[in-house]
Design a protein around this motif. Structure first.
Motif, PDB file in Angstrom:
ATOM      1  N   THR A 285     -53.142 -31.389 -43.622  1.00 37.78           N
ATOM      2  CA  THR A 285     -52.300 -32.385 -44.285  1.00 37.78           C
ATOM      3  C   THR A 285     -51.649 -33.241 -43.205  1.00 37.78           C
ATOM      4  OG1 THR A 285     -50.377 -30.927 -44.333  1.00 37.78           O
ATOM      5  CG2 THR A 285     -51.760 -30.945 -46.291  1.00 37.78           C
TER       6      THR A 285
ATOM      7  N   THR B 112     -48.621 -36.083 -42.668  1.00 44.05           N
ATOM      8  CA  THR B 112     -47.440 -36.705 -43.268  1.00 44.05           C
ATOM      9  C   THR B 112     -46.678 -37.459 -42.186  1.00 44.05           C
ATOM     10  OG1 THR B 112     -46.180 -34.676 -42.923  1.00 44.05           O
ATOM     11  CG2 THR B 112     -47.157 -34.983 -45.090  1.00 44.05           C
TER      12      THR B 112
ATOM     13  N   VAL C  29     -48.965 -33.239 -38.479  1.00 43.91           N
ATOM     14  CA  VAL C  29     -50.199 -32.697 -39.030  1.00 43.91           C
ATOM     15  C   VAL C  29     -50.049 -31.185 -39.117  1.00 43.91           C
ATOM     16  CG1 VAL C  29     -52.688 -32.468 -38.727  1.00 43.91           C
ATOM     17  CG2 VAL C  29     -51.549 -34.545 -37.962  1.00 43.91           C
ATOM     18  N   ASN C  30     -50.205 -30.657 -40.321  1.00 44.39           N
ATOM     19  CA  ASN C  30     -50.268 -29.219 -40.522  1.00 44.39           C
ATOM     20  C   ASN C  30     -51.714 -28.896 -40.832  1.00 44.39           C
ATOM     21  OD1 ASN C  30     -47.434 -28.417 -40.343  1.00 44.39           O
ATOM     22  ND2 ASN C  30     -47.215 -29.776 -42.113  1.00 44.39           N
ATOM     23  N   MET C  31     -52.298 -27.994 -40.057  1.00 48.93           N
ATOM     24  CA  MET C  31     -53.724 -27.753 -40.194  1.00 48.93           C
ATOM     25  C   MET C  31     -54.091 -26.317 -39.863  1.00 48.93           C
ATOM     26  SD  MET C  31     -54.765 -29.857 -36.750  1.00 48.93           S
ATOM     27  CE  MET C  31     -56.486 -29.662 -36.848  1.00 48.93           C
TER      28      MET C  31
END
Length: 174
Positions: free
Chosen positions: A148, A150, A161-163
């Motif tokens: 994601t 944001t 970025v969360n991944m």
């Protein structure tokens, strides 16, 4: 036997023969549909097999490339360390910050295992995208199955970025 009895017997015989023929034709039709269905399945499987055989050289080349290039799995701790080193090295190269690193449970597929890490990445859009691009090169065997992006609430020029990333390793033959 009288004439009316003969006609009645003849009508009964015609009805029995007609009913038997109807039932026989119904069963024959159902049998033909089953045979046609199986024949269609066999033809489809044959076409798929022929197509796979036509691509045999292509898949053999891929298999040999994988056995040459894909890193072997040694220990779970070493695999996670390897992934984190790659992430940090590329982050430094591209000027990206990786404040959150969380190792996860490994994934497994036929003949392969993965080191899985959840990351939180901060940086400007272009450096982060370049970092992602370089991170996922085919020779690195790293994939990003979930991510994601944001805007960063504190600094609007940056994104967050969360991944989850997975690096795949070849299991030793058993």
């Amino acid at each position: 036997m009288t004439a009316s009895e003969q006609r009645l017997a003849l009508a009964l015989g015609v009805i029995l023969i007609g009913g038997g023929a109807f039932m026989g034709l119904t069963k024959l039709k159902a049998w033909k549909q089953r045979v046609d269905s199986v024949a269609s399945d066999v033809a489809t499987r044959r076409a798929e097999a022929d197509e796979l055989l036509a691509k045999q050289d292509f898949w053999e080349q891929r298999s040999s490339w994988l056995s040459e290039k894909q890193p072997p799995f040694t220990k779970p701790g070493e695999a996670i360390t390897n992934v984190l080193n790659i992430v940090d090295e590329l982050a430094t190269k591209h000027g990206v910050s990786v404040p959150g690193k969380q190792p996860n449970e490994a994934g497994e597929r036929a003949g392969m295992t993965s080191a899985v890490v959840t990351l939180r990445v901060l940086g400007e859009m272009k450096p982060v995208m370049n970092w992602l691009y370089e991170l996922q090169q085919p020779g690195s065997f790293i994939v990003v199955p979930a991510m994601t992006i944001t805007p960063n609430e504190e600094d609007t020029a940056k994104i967050e970025v969360n991944m989850r990333i997975e690096k795949w390793f070849r299991l030793p033959p058993t």
